[in-house]
Design an enzyme around this catalytic site. Structure first.
Site, PDB file in Angstrom:
ATOM      1  N   ASP A   1      28.142  44.723  46.154  1.00 15.57           N
ATOM      2  CA  ASP A   1      27.788  43.312  46.315  1.00 15.57           C
ATOM      3  C   ASP A   1      26.340  43.307  46.821  1.00 15.57           C
ATOM      4  O   ASP A   1      26.100  43.488  48.014  1.00 15.57           O
ATOM      5  CB  ASP A   1      28.717  42.638  47.322  1.00 15.57           C
ATOM      6  CG  ASP A   1      28.412  41.159  47.485  1.00 15.57           C
ATOM      7  OD1 ASP A   1      27.962  40.537  46.512  1.00 15.57           O
ATOM      8  OD2 ASP A   1      28.619  40.629  48.584  1.00 15.57           O
TER       9      ASP A   1
ATOM     10  N   GLU B   1      27.748  43.167  41.130  1.00 15.07           N
ATOM     11  CA  GLU B   1      27.832  41.723  40.888  1.00 15.07           C
ATOM     12  C   GLU B   1      26.658  41.272  40.040  1.00 15.07           C
ATOM     13  O   GLU B   1      25.510  41.625  40.301  1.00 15.07           O
ATOM     14  CB  GLU B   1      27.839  40.951  42.216  1.00 15.07           C
ATOM     15  CG  GLU B   1      28.101  39.465  41.990  1.00 15.07           C
ATOM     16  CD  GLU B   1      28.207  38.682  43.285  1.00 15.07           C
ATOM     17  OE1 GLU B   1      29.161  38.950  44.033  1.00 15.07           O
ATOM     18  OE2 GLU B   1      27.355  37.816  43.523  1.00 15.07           O
TER      19      GLU B   1
ATOM     20  N   ASP C   1      30.706  40.722  52.670  1.00 14.96           N
ATOM     21  CA  ASP C   1      30.047  41.499  51.613  1.00 14.96           C
ATOM     22  C   ASP C   1      30.827  42.775  51.297  1.00 14.96           C
ATOM     23  O   ASP C   1      30.870  43.219  50.152  1.00 14.96           O
ATOM     24  CB  ASP C   1      28.620  41.866  52.036  1.00 14.96           C
ATOM     25  CG  ASP C   1      27.895  40.689  52.639  1.00 14.96           C
ATOM     26  OD1 ASP C   1      27.086  40.074  51.951  1.00 14.96           O
ATOM     27  OD2 ASP C   1      28.174  40.373  53.820  1.00 14.96           O
TER      28      ASP C   1
END
Lengths: 205, 205
Positions: free
Chosen positions: A12, A73, A146
């Protein structure tokens, strides 16, 4: 058809906190947590030093975790204008580190990940964290968000990554979904096979 | 006060074409072209392969050029939504490569570069290319535009990089500008010292 296990590291991306999480598993079997954490860089460091710190952190993880694939991501320019450049730059470092080792890199959008994990592409962080905690049978939700998001990315990739090679299973799932009414990926997973394969602990937590 | 020469490598980041250009010089003296070119990556390659190719290209350049500093175009999220993510990712690779070697990295905005080179922050690519050609006394404008832009970044940095340490000179320049009317950085450069230092070839081309 029994698919081979896949060890996936999720990223992330972020400059201040870059979430990292690795899981192991295959569609239709319990997932295992391999490692979860976050690489932080000080906001008052220069962009160069921050990107180098993120590279160093990710390289250490790749050495230790030895994933089969890396899921990052997918960043969109139209979201979060204030932080999007840092996010894009951190994602570039993650993609670069993985590709340099010849590892397959997959990009998943936040809504793909949310939909895969919670059944809703608009689920909030709490919901994603709750499902990650259940699916990995953890005692507590990984912190910060996260880190949980990185695990969600990795789980999404284990499930989606297997999808291409399980057309037969997909057909069976679609039939089950049609029978049971509209379901979510995770719900279908629990319902169809997860419970039998040891996921009941998670669902009843 | 005679400043030391600075060898600067400029990077105009992009996935399809990443412009690279290195110049050598100091404020108030003729600039020299060191090297100019572009790293290209195929649009149908994966993002991982493209970032690795850009890293390899930039690393080769850094080995060969051995710059004292690297100047990278500062990317803004609100510009060119279609290409901004790739630009941000390519810029991250450039910043990372430089910082990993301990080289100072400077980010300059497109309008800072245009203003430094042409006197106008809204100059078009043709104008920037024309001035780069003049300032480096080249026979032809560097192509593609990304290569010329990389040289413009490097020139901008040589000039701006020296600015901090020449407060006395700045005061003298301001006095000269006030006398000669409003001028541009490049114009003042030509007027004040460039011509005497051998820039007349460029200005009369």
């Amino acid at each position: 058809m029994r698919l081979p296990e896949l060890r996936v590291m999720g990223v992330d991306p972020g400059l201040t906190r870059c979430g990292l999480g690795a899981v192991e598993g295959r569609p239709g079997a319990p997932l295992r947590l391999v490692k979860v954490g976050v690489v932080r860089t000080p906001a008052d460091d220069g962009i160069g030093a921050r990107l180098v710190a993120i590279e160093t952190g990710i390289e250490r993880w790749l050495d230790e975790v030895e994933p089969d694939a890396v899921a990052v991501e997918r960043v969109f320019a139209q979201h979060n204008l204030r932080t999007v450049m840092g996010t894009a730059q951190a994602s570039a470092v993650a993609i670069l580190c993985a590709a340099r080792r010849g590892l397959p890199v997959a990009l998943h959008t936040p809504s793909e990940v949310k939909a895969a994990i919670t059944g809703s592409g608009t689920a909030d962080k709490q919901q994603v964290g709750t499902m990650v905690t259940r699916l990995l049978r953890l005692d507590a939700m990984p912190k910060p968000a996260d880190a949980a998001d990185a695990l969600a990315l990795a789980i999404c990739h284990v499930w989606r990554g297997g999808a291409q090679s399980r057309l037969a299973e997909a057909a069976a799932e679609a039939a089950a979904r049609a029978k049971d009414g509209p379901g979510t990926t995770a719900a279908a997973y629990f319902r169809g096979r997860g419970r039998a394969a040891g996921y009941s602990r998670g669902t009843t937590k």
